[in-house]
Design a protein around this motif. Structure first.
Motif, mmCIF file in Angstrom:
data_model
loop_
_atom_site.group_PDB
_atom_site.id
_atom_site.type_symbol
_atom_site.label_atom_id
_atom_site.label_comp_id
_atom_site.label_asym_id
_atom_site.label_seq_id
_atom_site.Cartn_x
_atom_site.Cartn_y
_atom_site.Cartn_z
ATOM 1 N N ALA A 6 0.756 -1.201 -0.008
ATOM 2 C CA ALA A 6 0.115 0.115 -0.097
ATOM 3 C C ALA A 6 0.837 1.315 -0.155
ATOM 4 C CB ALA A 6 -0.614 0.051 1.196
ATOM 5 N N ALA A 7 1.993 1.300 0.737
ATOM 6 C CA ALA A 7 3.058 2.418 0.655
ATOM 7 C C ALA A 7 4.232 1.943 1.063
ATOM 8 C CB ALA A 7 2.337 3.431 1.780
ATOM 9 N N THR A 8 5.138 2.799 0.899
ATOM 10 C CA THR A 8 6.599 2.580 1.657
ATOM 11 C C THR A 8 6.657 3.654 2.469
ATOM 12 O OG1 THR A 8 7.533 1.773 -0.714
ATOM 13 C CG2 THR A 8 8.856 2.694 1.020
ATOM 14 N N VAL A 9 7.125 3.197 3.776
ATOM 15 C CA VAL A 9 7.234 3.982 5.027
ATOM 16 C C VAL A 9 8.554 4.472 5.272
ATOM 17 C CG1 VAL A 9 6.910 4.003 7.411
ATOM 18 C CG2 VAL A 9 5.249 2.447 5.889
ATOM 19 N N ASP A 10 8.840 5.852 5.344
ATOM 20 C CA ASP A 10 10.014 6.362 5.671
ATOM 21 C C ASP A 10 10.554 5.816 6.869
ATOM 22 O OD1 ASP A 10 11.242 9.702 6.088
ATOM 23 O OD2 ASP A 10 12.171 7.795 6.394
ATOM 24 N N ARG A 11 11.751 4.905 6.682
ATOM 25 C CA ARG A 11 12.294 4.374 7.912
ATOM 26 C C ARG A 11 13.113 4.974 8.653
ATOM 27 N NH1 ARG A 11 16.332 1.033 3.872
ATOM 28 N NH2 ARG A 11 18.137 2.391 3.758
ATOM 29 N N ARG A 12 13.584 6.391 8.332
ATOM 30 C CA ARG A 12 14.755 7.101 9.117
ATOM 31 C C ARG A 12 14.050 7.332 10.612
ATOM 32 N NH1 ARG A 12 15.024 11.837 4.900
ATOM 33 N NH2 ARG A 12 13.023 11.544 4.733
ATOM 34 N N SER A 13 12.876 7.472 10.870
ATOM 35 C CA SER A 13 12.442 7.675 12.083
ATOM 36 C C SER A 13 11.905 6.441 12.966
ATOM 37 C CB SER A 13 11.358 8.684 12.243
ATOM 38 O OG SER A 13 10.076 8.060 11.611
ATOM 39 N N LEU A 14 12.086 4.998 12.414
ATOM 40 C CA LEU A 14 11.630 4.085 12.889
ATOM 41 C C LEU A 14 12.670 3.067 13.640
ATOM 42 C CD1 LEU A 14 9.206 2.868 10.016
ATOM 43 C CD2 LEU A 14 8.552 4.200 11.999
ATOM 44 N N TRP A 15 12.270 2.464 14.687
ATOM 45 C CA TRP A 15 12.998 1.581 15.844
ATOM 46 C C TRP A 15 12.386 0.613 16.178
ATOM 47 C CZ3 TRP A 15 17.876 3.288 17.871
ATOM 48 C CH2 TRP A 15 18.361 4.785 17.583
ATOM 49 N N LEU A 16 12.947 -0.423 16.188
ATOM 50 C CA LEU A 16 12.348 -1.764 16.589
ATOM 51 C C LEU A 16 12.798 -1.993 18.068
ATOM 52 C CD1 LEU A 16 13.313 -4.250 13.542
ATOM 53 C CD2 LEU A 16 10.965 -3.072 13.966
ATOM 54 N N ALA A 17 11.652 -1.948 18.660
ATOM 55 C CA ALA A 17 11.698 -2.052 20.312
ATOM 56 C C ALA A 17 12.318 -3.575 20.685
ATOM 57 C CB ALA A 17 10.703 -1.684 21.224
#
Ligand SMILES: Nc1ccn([C@@H]2O[C@H](COP(=O)(O)OP(=O)(O)OP(=O)(O)O)[C@@H](O)[C@H]2O)c(=O)n1
Ligand SMILES: C[C@](O)(CO)[C@H](O)COP(=O)(O)O
Length: 227
Positions: A150-161
């Motif tokens: 559906a979309a490509t998400v900007d990963r620059r602000s994403l972290w895997l807890a």
């Protein structure tokens, strides 16, 4: 800075589907639970750990690592958050309200001492709670139907807890009590308005959720690569 620990170990490992709950699967002669417990005690600042177990869990009684006088055994709950809350309550008999508590999944057996030390050091220096988390390095796609992008998400602000997640005993207890259904401690602390710091954690500090993860954990732990 002295710390305590809570290890939620009362799950059934349904996504992995092993014959026993995954925390009791053995790698290199130790259960995942023991690997996770040893990982916390590898830092001398960890003074005691409450381990939340399923009610009537007879496997735990056979584990020598749980006979350690620094270990408190407590009955877990229906959800992970309930098990964590039970562990925090048990620690209340030994720990003070402002003491720091590391919550660490029994299912993250590859936690290394360097990453644990970095988390504790960061909290000691900064004064507010924090978690280990992995910055996202793959491109992230969102799907609304599970089949197409559906979309490509900007990963620059994403972290895997990841875990451990390190917070003050009293503040975390109150935050969890008021949080409803949360999948990690940080969510409750965020909802209660507390700042949550991010400390980079390695990809090797993954959670053993499925059979693929177990294979990776076997490779890492058998090779002694998580020290
Ligand atoms: N009621 C629960 C559920 C989970 N956990 C623990 O929380 C950690 C992370 O949860 P998860 O990976 O979801 O473990 P399970 O719930 O056992 O796995 P599944 O969801 O596949 O059944 C695990 O160490 C698990 O034992 C717990 O203490 N109490
Ligand atoms: C706490 C946690 O490991 C952080 O990523 C994760 O939320 C646990 O989720 P689970 O579904 O209970 O395994």
């Amino acid at each position: 800075m002295n710390c305590w620990g809570v290890i939620p170990a009362a799950g059934i490992g349904s996504r992995l589907g092993a014959a026993v709950p995954k925390q009791y699967l053995e790698i290199a002669g130790r259960t995942l639970l023991e690997h996770s417990l040893r990982a916390l005690f590898a830092d001398a600042r960890v003074k005691g750990v409450a381990v939340a177990l399923r009610a009537g869990d007879e496997r735990a009684a056979a584990l020598a690592c749980l006979q350690d006088p620094r270990v408190l055994r407590v009955e877990g709950g229906a959800e992970r958050a309930d098990s964590v809350a039970a562990g925090l309550a048990a620690l209340g008999e030994r720990a003070a309200e402002d003491d720091w508590v590391l919550v660490h999944d029994a299912a993250r057996p590859c936690l290394d001492a360097k990453s644990l030390g970095a988390l504790i050091d960061a909290v000691a220096a900064g004064g507010s709670g924090a978690i280990l988390a992995q910055p996202v390095s793959d491109t992230v796609k969102r799907s609304d139907d599970g089949n197409t992008v559906a979309a490509t998400v900007d990963r620059r602000s994403l972290w895997l807890a990841q875990t451990p997640q390190l917070f003050r005993l009293g503040e975390l207890t109150r935050a969890l009590a008021g949080a409803g259904a949360v999948t990690d401690e940080a969510s409750a602390m965020e909802a209660a308005g507390h700042p949550v710091g991010l400390v980079p954690g390695p990809r090797t500090n993954f959670k053993v959720t499925t059979a693929d993860d177990l294979l990776l954990a076997r490779c890492l732990l058998a090779a002694g690569e998580n020290s």
